[in-house]
Scaffold this motif. Structure first.
Motif, PDB file in Angstrom:
ATOM      1  N   MET A 275      40.233  44.359  34.747  1.00 20.49           N
ATOM      2  CA  MET A 275      41.244  45.186  34.107  1.00 20.49           C
ATOM      3  C   MET A 275      40.763  45.710  32.747  1.00 20.49           C
ATOM      4  SD  MET A 275      43.140  45.350  36.590  1.00 20.49           S
ATOM      5  CE  MET A 275      44.386  46.435  35.911  1.00 20.49           C
TER       6      MET A 275
ATOM      7  N   ARG B  86      43.023  45.941  41.593  1.00 20.60           N
ATOM      8  CA  ARG B  86      43.682  46.438  40.382  1.00 20.60           C
ATOM      9  C   ARG B  86      45.074  47.002  40.637  1.00 20.60           C
ATOM     10  NH1 ARG B  86      42.495  51.686  38.114  1.00 20.60           N
ATOM     11  NH2 ARG B  86      41.770  53.112  39.690  1.00 20.60           N
TER      12      ARG B  86
ATOM     13  N   ALA C 111      47.692  42.153  38.513  1.00 24.54           N
ATOM     14  CA  ALA C 111      46.809  43.031  37.742  1.00 24.54           C
ATOM     15  C   ALA C 111      47.605  44.029  36.914  1.00 24.54           C
ATOM     16  CB  ALA C 111      45.851  43.765  38.681  1.00 24.54           C
TER      17      ALA C 111
END
Length: 75
Positions: free
Chosen positions: A16, A55, A60
């Motif tokens: 991230m 992601r 996330a």
């Protein structure tokens, strides 16, 4: 119930952070492969689609909101 999260917190945080830095999914996969980090499923090779899928998980996205602030998340 769903599957348990298999991605270590440190790997998710690194991914991230790279997203926030503007790196592409392919570039992130290359970094993870270079560091010999296994995928969440335990495979040795990351692909762009693995990063893309990771992601977009709820975990996330919560982390991303903490990194960049609510309402300014990049798609």
């Amino acid at each position: 119930m769903g599957r348990p999260m298999l991605c270590p917190d440190a790997v998710l945080a690194d991914v991230m952070a790279m997203v926030v830095d503007g790196q592409s999914d392919s570039a992130i996969a290359a970094v993870l492969n270079g560091a010999e980090v296994p995928t969440p499923a335990g495979r040795p090779q990351w692909q762009r689609c693995h990063v893309w899928r990771l992601r977009r998980t709820a975990r996330a996205l919560r982390l991303l909101d903490g990194l960049v602030g609510e309402g300014s998340r990049a798609a």
